[in-house]
Design an enzyme around this catalytic site. Structure first.
Site, short mmCIF file in Angstrom:
data_model
loop_
_atom_site.label_atom_id
_atom_site.label_comp_id
_atom_site.label_asym_id
_atom_site.label_seq_id
_atom_site.Cartn_x
_atom_site.Cartn_y
_atom_site.Cartn_z
N SER A 168 0.86 -1.17 0.00
CA SER A 168 0.00 0.00 0.00
C SER A 168 0.90 1.23 0.00
CB SER A 168 -0.89 -0.02 1.25
OG SER A 168 -1.62 1.17 1.36
N LYS A 216 -1.11 -1.03 -4.42
CA LYS A 216 -2.25 -0.19 -4.07
C LYS A 216 -1.78 1.24 -3.93
CE LYS A 216 -4.67 0.13 0.36
NZ LYS A 216 -5.44 -0.65 1.36
N LYS A 232 -2.73 5.05 -2.81
CA LYS A 232 -3.67 5.88 -2.07
C LYS A 232 -4.01 7.09 -2.94
CE LYS A 232 -3.97 3.72 1.93
NZ LYS A 232 -5.26 3.31 2.51
N ASP A 277 -6.99 3.24 -3.39
CA ASP A 277 -7.75 3.30 -2.13
C ASP A 277 -7.96 4.77 -1.77
OD1 ASP A 277 -8.86 3.05 0.38
OD2 ASP A 277 -7.19 1.93 1.27
N GLU A 315 -10.93 0.95 -3.71
CA GLU A 315 -11.29 0.67 -2.33
C GLU A 315 -11.92 1.90 -1.67
OE1 GLU A 315 -7.96 -1.05 -0.26
OE2 GLU A 315 -8.80 -0.69 1.73
N ASP A 357 -13.78 -1.31 2.67
CA ASP A 357 -12.91 -1.45 3.84
C ASP A 357 -13.69 -0.87 5.03
OD1 ASP A 357 -10.99 -1.00 5.83
OD2 ASP A 357 -9.50 -0.07 4.55
N LYS A 416 -10.08 -6.50 7.73
CA LYS A 416 -9.09 -6.20 8.76
C LYS A 416 -9.70 -6.70 10.05
CE LYS A 416 -7.46 -1.96 6.53
NZ LYS A 416 -7.48 -0.49 6.58
N GLY A 435 -4.22 -4.04 6.08
CA GLY A 435 -3.24 -3.78 7.13
C GLY A 435 -3.50 -2.43 7.78
O1 OSB Z 1 -7.18 2.03 4.27
O2 OSB Z 1 -6.12 0.22 4.14
C1 OSB Z 1 -6.22 1.35 4.62
C2 OSB Z 1 -3.21 2.15 6.84
C3 OSB Z 1 -3.83 2.86 7.83
C4 OSB Z 1 -5.17 3.11 7.76
C5 OSB Z 1 -5.92 2.63 6.68
C6 OSB Z 1 -5.32 1.90 5.67
C7 OSB Z 1 -3.93 1.67 5.75
C8 OSB Z 1 -3.17 0.98 4.73
C9 OSB Z 1 -1.85 0.39 5.16
O3 OSB Z 1 -3.50 0.92 3.56
C10 OSB Z 1 -1.62 -1.00 4.75
C11 OSB Z 1 -0.43 -1.58 5.47
O4 OSB Z 1 -0.53 -1.86 6.70
O5 OSB Z 1 0.60 -1.77 4.84
MG MG Z 2 -8.38 0.92 2.96
#
Ligand code: OSB
Ligand code: MG
Length: 380
Positions: free
Chosen positions: A138, A164, A166, A192, A217, A242, A266, A294
């Site tokens: 991510s 992924k 952001k 995401d 996402e 999510d 999660k 994660g």
């Molecule tokens: O939206 O998936 C998410 C981290 C913190 C809060 C929300 C998200 C995330 C990540 C991190 O995408 C994924 C990782 O732990 O590598």
């Molecule tokens: Mg997410």
């Protein structure tokens, strides 16, 4: 029979190698919430509560979770006689709303403790079937598309099976286009948004369709299902939820409404393993894939995610990056690693969570510690 005798809570500060930015906030140092959960015979396990510092992803924070565990979660489980970890979730739900991450930390610890005392690896205790799990990365929001392309190329070279990105309004189409052009048509790319858009942005979001993302996402509201269903009708790209999926009922609602076609599970967000497995099963029955998300966990939380991701319907790569992606040094030995094909091995060689916690390091990094349960008096 499972009887919890003591819970030690700790906060550990762990700086990330580089700040992680999502549409709703940024983190550069993780305040990691660890628990040591023990039974009356002295068996124990480590667990991790994944709540963040600010309520920008979910309503919980490390501080609300600490309070919730101290005030309500621990008193429910300490000294209670559970026939197995399967029963802990319902005991925590009775007349006790919300606080899923707080509940999950203790509930998942109960599964690990049961695995430990029964002499089986956690993944096996959960019903996991995979020997190794595929991993994605991510990537946080970068200042420029070029900076994002650099990180995406590096991730691909390392073997990650899914990348992924952001996104947020103004940092979306050009960024995704640049990465798709640089990496070629075959790479499994996704975006995401962490709830950064509104249904009125549907035309804008449909511009993502040309990049053939494997999913987008959580584009809309963090607790929305109805608008996601309307958006999904206007997008070719599958929506993955999510934030919106906080229970089995919400997953069923998503399926009934057509709010998405994939779920990011999660375990912290949904209250633990019992619900995670329930969502996994509901999605499997309806032919929807799931994957394990994660929360920038330490190696302790990672053990729980990897064990979950070994269940059969976790058929897409999870956000299960190895330790070195986040930290100069993790809290566990061995550190989590990934092979050149983007696979992480599911620990199977010993009972419980399968990794050793570096206690000297945890002690050195601990900024607060609180014991609940037997010998509480000895702490003062
Ligand atoms: O939206 O998936 C998410 C981290 C913190 C809060 C929300 C998200 C995330 C990540 C991190 O995408 C994924 C990782 O732990 O590598
Ligand atoms: Mg997410």
């Amino acid at each position: 029979m499972l009887v919890i005798d003591r819970i030690v809570m700790r906060e550990v500060r762990l700086p990330l190698k580089e700040p992680f930015r999502i549409s709703s906030g940024m983190v550069s140092e993780r305040r990691i919430f660890l628990l040591e959960i023990s039974d009356a015979n002295g068996a124990s396990t480590w667990a991790e509560c994944v709540a963040g510092e600010h309520p920008n992803y979910s309503p919980e924070t490390i501080d609300t979770a600490w309070y919730a565990i101290e005030q309500w979660v621990a008193p429910r489980v300490l000294g209670a006689r559970f026939d197995g970890p399967e029963s802990v979730h319902s005991a925590l739900e009775r007349d006790f709303r919300g606080h899923q991450m707080a509940k999950a930390a203790v509930e998942m610890g109960c599964w690990a403790l049961a695995a430990t005392t029964e002499g089986v690896p956690l993944a096996q205790r959960l019903g996991g079937t995979r020997a190794s799990v595929a991993t994605g990365i991510s990537l946080g929001i970068q200042k420029t598309p070029e900076a994002l392309v650099e990180r995406a190329k590096a991730a691909l070279a390392q073997g990650y099976r899914k990348i992924k990105l952001k996104i947020a309004p103004g940092m979306d189409i050009a960024f995704v286009r640049a990465v798709r052009q640089a990496l070629g048509p075959e790479v499994h790319l996704m975006a995401d948004a962490n709830s950064a858009y509104r249904l009125e942005d549907a035309d804008h979001l449909s511009k993502l369709d040309e990049f053939r993302l494997i999913m987008v996402e959580q584009p809309l509201g963090n607790d929305d299902l109805v608008r996601h269903a309307q958006l999904q009708k206007r997008l070719k790209t599958p929506i993955c939820l999510d934030e919106s999926i906080t229970s089995i009922d919400r997953a069923e609602d998503m399926i009934a409404l057509g709010s998405g076609r994939i779920v990011n599970i999660k375990p912290g967000r949904v209250g633990g393993y019992a619900v995670s497995r329930g969502i996994h099963n509901v999605c499997q029955q309806h032919g929807l894939p799931v994957w394990c998300g994660g929360m920038l966990e330490s190696g302790i939380g990672r053990a729980y995610n990897v064990a979950l991701a070994s269940l059969p319907n976790f058929s897409l790569p999870g956000d299960l990056s190895p330790s070195a992606r986040y930290w100069e040094r993790d809290l566990v030995t061995p550190e989590w690693t990934m092979d050149a094909d983007g696979m992480v091995i599911v620990p199977r060689s010993r009972p419980g969570i399968g990794i050793t916690v570096d206690l000297d390091r945890v002690d050195a990094l601990t900024v607060r510690k609180q014991l609940i349960g037997s010998q509480a008096g000895a702490m003062a």
